[in-house]
Design a protein around this motif. Structure first.
Motif, PDB file in Angstrom:
ATOM      1  N   TRP A 199      -6.315   4.288  -2.014  1.00  0.00           N
ATOM      2  CA  TRP A 199      -5.743   5.258  -1.070  1.00  0.00           C
ATOM      3  C   TRP A 199      -4.904   4.542  -0.017  1.00  0.00           C
ATOM      4  N   VAL A 200      -5.422   3.426   0.485  1.00  0.00           N
ATOM      5  CA  VAL A 200      -4.706   2.668   1.516  1.00  0.00           C
ATOM      6  C   VAL A 200      -3.374   2.169   0.958  1.00  0.00           C
ATOM      7  N   HIS A 201      -3.409   1.640  -0.243  1.00  0.00           N
ATOM      8  CA  HIS A 201      -2.185   1.146  -0.875  1.00  0.00           C
ATOM      9  C   HIS A 201      -1.169   2.277  -1.034  1.00  0.00           C
ATOM     10  N   ARG A 202      -1.635   3.428  -1.534  1.00  0.00           N
ATOM     11  CA  ARG A 202      -0.736   4.573  -1.714  1.00  0.00           C
ATOM     12  C   ARG A 202      -0.190   5.049  -0.373  1.00  0.00           C
ATOM     13  N   PHE A 203      -1.039   5.037   0.672  1.00  0.00           N
ATOM     14  CA  PHE A 203      -0.589   5.454   1.999  1.00  0.00           C
ATOM     15  C   PHE A 203       0.476   4.509   2.539  1.00  0.00           C
ATOM     16  N   GLU A 204       0.259   3.216   2.366  1.00  0.00           N
ATOM     17  CA  GLU A 204       1.220   2.228   2.863  1.00  0.00           C
ATOM     18  C   GLU A 204       2.564   2.340   2.146  1.00  0.00           C
ATOM     19  N   ARG A 205       2.555   2.749   0.903  1.00  0.00           N
ATOM     20  CA  ARG A 205       3.805   2.879   0.143  1.00  0.00           C
ATOM     21  C   ARG A 205       4.507   4.212   0.367  1.00  0.00           C
ATOM     22  N   ARG A 206       3.730   5.311   0.477  1.00  0.00           N
ATOM     23  CA  ARG A 206       4.353   6.633   0.506  1.00  0.00           C
ATOM     24  C   ARG A 206       3.916   7.513   1.661  1.00  0.00           C
ATOM     25  N   GLY A 207       3.107   6.989   2.569  1.00  0.00           N
ATOM     26  CA  GLY A 207       2.635   7.798   3.690  1.00  0.00           C
ATOM     27  C   GLY A 207       1.661   8.876   3.224  1.00  0.00           C
ATOM     28  N   ILE A 208       1.607   9.978   3.958  1.00  0.00           N
ATOM     29  CA  ILE A 208       0.682  11.071   3.632  1.00  0.00           C
ATOM     30  C   ILE A 208       0.938  11.589   2.213  1.00  0.00           C
ATOM     31  N   GLU A 209       2.193  11.616   1.783  1.00  0.00           N
ATOM     32  CA  GLU A 209       2.526  12.066   0.416  1.00  0.00           C
ATOM     33  C   GLU A 209       1.735  11.282  -0.624  1.00  0.00           C
ATOM     34  N   GLY A 210       1.530   9.998  -0.358  1.00  0.00           N
ATOM     35  CA  GLY A 210       0.803   9.156  -1.293  1.00  0.00           C
ATOM     36  C   GLY A 210      -0.664   9.495  -1.412  1.00  0.00           C
ATOM     37  N   LEU A 211      -1.192  10.220  -0.434  1.00  0.00           N
ATOM     38  CA  LEU A 211      -2.607  10.589  -0.460  1.00  0.00           C
ATOM     39  C   LEU A 211      -2.852  11.945  -1.105  1.00  0.00           C
ATOM     40  N   LYS A 212      -1.788  12.676  -1.362  1.00  0.00           N
ATOM     41  CA  LYS A 212      -1.951  13.983  -1.995  1.00  0.00           C
ATOM     42  C   LYS A 212      -2.395  13.809  -3.428  1.00  0.00           C
ATOM     43  N   ASP A 213      -3.070  14.823  -3.940  1.00  0.00           N
ATOM     44  CA  ASP A 213      -3.578  14.796  -5.309  1.00  0.00           C
ATOM     45  C   ASP A 213      -2.422  14.622  -6.277  1.00  0.00           C
ATOM     46  N   ARG A 214      -2.417  13.535  -6.992  1.00  0.00           N
ATOM     47  CA  ARG A 214      -1.308  13.213  -7.884  1.00  0.00           C
ATOM     48  C   ARG A 214      -1.243  14.145  -9.089  1.00  0.00           C
ATOM     49  N   SER A 215      -2.373  14.658  -9.526  1.00  0.00           N
ATOM     50  CA  SER A 215      -2.347  15.502 -10.719  1.00  0.00           C
ATOM     51  C   SER A 215      -1.549  16.776 -10.481  1.00  0.00           C
ATOM     52  N   LEU A 216      -1.494  17.254  -9.246  1.00  0.00           N
ATOM     53  CA  LEU A 216      -0.741  18.464  -8.950  1.00  0.00           C
ATOM     54  C   LEU A 216       0.728  18.180  -8.715  1.00  0.00           C
ATOM     55  N   SER A 217       1.059  16.975  -8.318  1.00  0.00           N
ATOM     56  CA  SER A 217       2.438  16.679  -7.959  1.00  0.00           C
ATOM     57  C   SER A 217       3.268  16.167  -9.129  1.00  0.00           C
ATOM     58  N   GLN A 218       2.639  15.826 -10.251  1.00  0.00           N
ATOM     59  CA  GLN A 218       3.386  15.291 -11.377  1.00  0.00           C
ATOM     60  C   GLN A 218       3.778  16.420 -12.326  1.00  0.00           C
ATOM     61  N   GLU A 219       5.044  16.651 -12.413  1.00  0.00           N
ATOM     62  CA  GLU A 219       5.571  17.625 -13.360  1.00  0.00           C
ATOM     63  C   GLU A 219       6.638  16.931 -14.187  1.00  0.00           C
ATOM     64  N   TYR A 220       6.600  17.153 -15.494  1.00  0.00           N
ATOM     65  CA  TYR A 220       7.540  16.522 -16.397  1.00  0.00           C
ATOM     66  C   TYR A 220       8.378  17.584 -17.083  1.00  0.00           C
ATOM     67  N   SER A 221       9.642  17.302 -17.251  1.00  0.00           N
ATOM     68  CA  SER A 221      10.538  18.254 -17.915  1.00  0.00           C
ATOM     69  C   SER A 221      10.215  18.317 -19.404  1.00  0.00           C
ATOM     70  N   SER A 222      10.641  19.398 -20.024  1.00  0.00           N
ATOM     71  CA  SER A 222      10.449  19.548 -21.469  1.00  0.00           C
ATOM     72  C   SER A 222      11.154  18.425 -22.215  1.00  0.00           C
ATOM     73  N   GLN A 223      12.337  18.047 -21.753  1.00  0.00           N
ATOM     74  CA  GLN A 223      13.091  16.976 -22.416  1.00  0.00           C
ATOM     75  C   GLN A 223      12.335  15.652 -22.340  1.00  0.00           C
ATOM     76  N   PHE A 224      11.735  15.360 -21.193  1.00  0.00           N
ATOM     77  CA  PHE A 224      10.958  14.136 -21.058  1.00  0.00           C
ATOM     78  C   PHE A 224       9.801  14.125 -22.051  1.00  0.00           C
ATOM     79  N   LYS A 225       9.109  15.248 -22.188  1.00  0.00           N
ATOM     80  CA  LYS A 225       7.976  15.344 -23.113  1.00  0.00           C
ATOM     81  C   LYS A 225       8.436  15.118 -24.554  1.00  0.00           C
ATOM     82  N   VAL A 226       9.559  15.713 -24.926  1.00  0.00           N
ATOM     83  CA  VAL A 226      10.108  15.527 -26.271  1.00  0.00           C
ATOM     84  C   VAL A 226      10.472  14.061 -26.486  1.00  0.00           C
TER      85      VAL A 226
END
Length: 82
Positions: free
Chosen positions: A40-67
């Motif tokens: 958590w500390v590492h993520r905070f130092e790199r991205r601030g509060i954004e880095g502490l947010k739940d990553r599973s909710l913030s990761q979205e991939y396009s259909s093209q990326f999945k293909v």
């Protein structure tokens, strides 16, 4: 849903940055492994509060990326990790 909410993550990181050790914080907040706090500390130092947010909710991939990933796996005969 995350086991540790954003408010708790911020609180723990703030205490760590004020000089408290990760093992004692892990015990205080019943976190199974103090390495979680260090992450958590590492993520905070790199991205601030954004880095502490739940990553599973913030990761979205396009259909093209999945293909593209599926095509790469097929070309390279790669399997998913178990």
């Amino acid at each position: 849903m995350s086991k540790f909410n954003l408010e708790l993550r911020i609180k723990v990181v703030t205490e760590y940055l004020s000089g408290k050790g990760s093992p004692s914080l892990a015990k205080k907040y019943r976190i199974s492994n103090h390495a979680i706090i260090l992450g958590w500390v590492h993520r905070f130092e790199r991205r601030g509060i954004e880095g502490l947010k739940d990553r599973s909710l913030s990761q979205e991939y396009s259909s093209q990326f999945k293909v593209d990933v599926l095509n790469w796996r097929k070309r390279n005969q790669a399997s998913l990790p178990v």
